[in-house]
Design a protein around this motif. Structure first.
Motif, short mmCIF file in Angstrom:
data_model
loop_
_atom_site.label_atom_id
_atom_site.label_comp_id
_atom_site.label_asym_id
_atom_site.label_seq_id
_atom_site.Cartn_x
_atom_site.Cartn_y
_atom_site.Cartn_z
N LEU A 36 -49.73 -53.44 -0.87
CA LEU A 36 -49.22 -54.80 -1.03
C LEU A 36 -47.80 -54.85 -1.57
O LEU A 36 -47.06 -55.79 -1.27
CB LEU A 36 -50.15 -55.59 -1.96
N ILE A 37 -47.42 -53.90 -2.40
CA ILE A 37 -46.10 -53.92 -3.03
C ILE A 37 -45.36 -52.63 -2.70
O ILE A 37 -45.91 -51.53 -2.83
CB ILE A 37 -46.20 -54.11 -4.55
N GLU A 38 -44.10 -52.79 -2.27
CA GLU A 38 -43.28 -51.64 -1.89
C GLU A 38 -41.95 -51.68 -2.65
O GLU A 38 -41.58 -52.70 -3.24
CB GLU A 38 -43.05 -51.65 -0.38
N GLU A 39 -41.25 -50.57 -2.60
CA GLU A 39 -39.99 -50.42 -3.30
C GLU A 39 -39.00 -51.50 -2.88
O GLU A 39 -38.83 -51.80 -1.70
CB GLU A 39 -39.39 -49.04 -3.03
N ASN A 40 -38.36 -52.12 -3.89
CA ASN A 40 -37.31 -53.13 -3.69
C ASN A 40 -37.81 -54.46 -3.12
O ASN A 40 -37.01 -55.25 -2.62
CB ASN A 40 -36.17 -52.59 -2.81
#
Length: 244
Positions: free
Chosen positions: A19-23
């Motif tokens: 669900l959440i990725e870098e930047n």
């Protein structure tokens, strides 16, 4: 202790569905209810130890005439940028359209306004506060009222806005958001909608509660069916984890 449990469930969902990725720049749809406030609180805490660095903002849509000043204070205390967007949704739904069943139109207008403003604010993701109970209720409602076997996804891409919609609380039971609300004294904004508490979703919530007394594992089994990729392919982790 409550936050630790919430973070554990949230981290599991984030990992399972990527669900959440870098930047990432994530806009939390902050309605002022217990669920969306809990979500913002969770993500702010998760941000501190997340292996991926991401930015977080909160967006509140004012349907007309609601005092959201407590949310301004709450976000300031969390050090989360807060944007309150004034809308005429209430006027459109009840005064102009005079909807007898307002939920569908209201939800459509709110989704459009939230996504539009998130895009304008440079976000690539919008986080919504749907939890496990919401998923089970939606699962049954699509069968009962639409004759389909379906549910919202923990992650979906909206090409119209170039936004990814994420639901980090899908493994969290509603009783946990109620507990968090009490423990942390969240500044709950009372839902101003005249249809609040008299919706099809409320009826489904009450039906599930009643059935769960006779079938104690009903809710858990329904949620398990959502995750049964061998048969239903609704929440297929491998497919959802892919970049949409």
């Amino acid at each position: 202790m409550v936050m630790q449990k919430l973070l554990s469930k949230t981290r599991q969902a984030i990992n399972d569905f990527n669900l959440i990725e870098e930047n990432d720049k994530i806009a939390v749809g902050l309605s002022g209810g217990k669920d969306s406030i809990t979500l913002l609180h969770i993500l702010k805490n998760y941000q501190r130890f997340s292996p991926e660095k991401f930015d977080l903002i909160a967006i509140t849509l004012n349907p007309g005439g609601v005092d959201n000043s407590p949310l301004h204070t709450f976000c300031k205390d969390l050090n989360v940028p807060f944007y309150e967007i004034q809308t005429n949704i209430k006027e459109i739904v009840f005064d102009i359209k005079k909807e007898k069943n307002p939920c569908s139109l209201c939800a459509k207008l709110r989704r459009g306004a939230l996504n539009d403003n998130a895009q304008k604010l440079g976000c690539n993701k919008v986080a919504l506060g749907h939890h496990k109970d919401d998923a089970v209720e939606t699962f049954l409602m699509t069968m009962f009222y639409e004759g389909r076997i379906n549910c919202f996804s923990p992650k979906s891409y909206m090409d119209k806005y170039d936004l990814t919609i994420i639901r980090p609380m899908v493994y969290i039971d509603e009783y946990m958001t109620r507990r968090a609300s009490r423990e942390y004294s969240y500044p709950i904004i009372e839902n101003p909608c005249i249809a609040n508490g008299h919706t099809k979703r409320q009826e489904m919530k009450e039906l599930i509660s009643t059935l769960n007394k006779d079938f104690p594992h009903l809710k858990q089994n329904l949620f398990g069916a959502l995750n049964n990729s061998d048969q239903l392919f609704i929440w297929d982790k491998d497919e959802i984890k892919k970049n949409l």
